[in-house]
Design a protein around this motif. Sequence first.
Motif, PDB file in Angstrom:
ATOM      1  N   ASP A  20       0.868  -1.208  -0.004  1.00 15.23           N
ATOM      2  CA  ASP A  20      -0.003  -0.022   0.105  1.00 15.23           C
ATOM      3  C   ASP A  20       0.870   1.186   0.083  1.00 15.23           C
ATOM      4  OD1 ASP A  20      -2.513   1.264   0.159  1.00 15.23           O
ATOM      5  OD2 ASP A  20      -1.852   1.732   1.986  1.00 15.23           O
ATOM      6  N   SER A  23       2.540   1.489  -3.456  1.00 10.79           N
ATOM      7  CA  SER A  23       1.671   2.094  -4.446  1.00 10.79           C
ATOM      8  C   SER A  23       1.139   3.393  -4.310  1.00 10.79           C
ATOM      9  CB  SER A  23       0.448   0.997  -4.332  1.00 10.79           C
ATOM     10  OG  SER A  23       0.520  -0.230  -4.495  1.00 10.79           O
ATOM     11  N   ASN A  24       0.894   3.846  -3.080  1.00 12.17           N
ATOM     12  CA  ASN A  24       0.261   5.235  -2.898  1.00 12.17           C
ATOM     13  C   ASN A  24       1.010   6.258  -2.641  1.00 12.17           C
ATOM     14  OD1 ASN A  24      -2.380   3.871  -3.642  1.00 12.17           O
ATOM     15  ND2 ASN A  24      -2.228   2.989  -1.583  1.00 12.17           N
ATOM     16  N   HIS A  66       4.078  -7.415  -6.772  1.00 11.76           N
ATOM     17  CA  HIS A  66       4.025  -5.580  -7.005  1.00 11.76           C
ATOM     18  C   HIS A  66       5.432  -5.165  -7.486  1.00 11.76           C
ATOM     19  CE1 HIS A  66       2.848  -1.697  -6.220  1.00 11.76           C
ATOM     20  NE2 HIS A  66       4.081  -1.390  -5.580  1.00 11.76           N
ATOM     21  N   GLU A  70       6.309  -2.766 -10.983  1.00 18.42           N
ATOM     22  CA  GLU A  70       6.320  -1.129 -10.592  1.00 18.42           C
ATOM     23  C   GLU A  70       7.177  -0.528 -11.671  1.00 18.42           C
ATOM     24  OE1 GLU A  70       5.916   2.113  -9.637  1.00 18.42           O
ATOM     25  OE2 GLU A  70       5.061   0.690  -8.225  1.00 18.42           O
TER      26      GLU A  70
END
Length: 146
Positions: A20, A23-24, A66, A70
């Motif tokens: 998270d 990603s954010n 993930h 990326e």
Amino acid sequence: MLLLANGAVQPEDGARAAIDLLSNEVPKLAAKRRTFVYLDPPYYAKGQDLYLNFYSHDDHAALARHVANEQSYRWLMSYDNVREIRDLYRELRQVQFSLDYSARERRAGSEVMIFRPETLFPRAWKRTIPSRYVSASEKAPRLPPA
């Protein structure tokens, strides 16, 4: 893995919280300036013996999925050099290296550095990182030009 950015992600939160954050929050930083992220997840093979809050196989696999996709920032990670990790990251570049540990007893360990194919390192590091560049010392030599 302990990550910090606008607050802390604690290891007990597992890979979900780390993903998270990656990603954010990290892409927001990357949009403003060149960003490079070093990832140091909990060991795979001995994680359960070393950490109160270790990653399960599914946590390691989620993190692998993930980072493999990326594109918004550059990253590099180090892991214990075990088959399961090499398999999870098989689509990415991997360079093995030795590292001296001294937490409980002095011993040499084997780790693997994982990174995207476009990440540049000296050609001599294609198979392994020379031990003279693997050091926690402030007197470690400077890296040769890429």
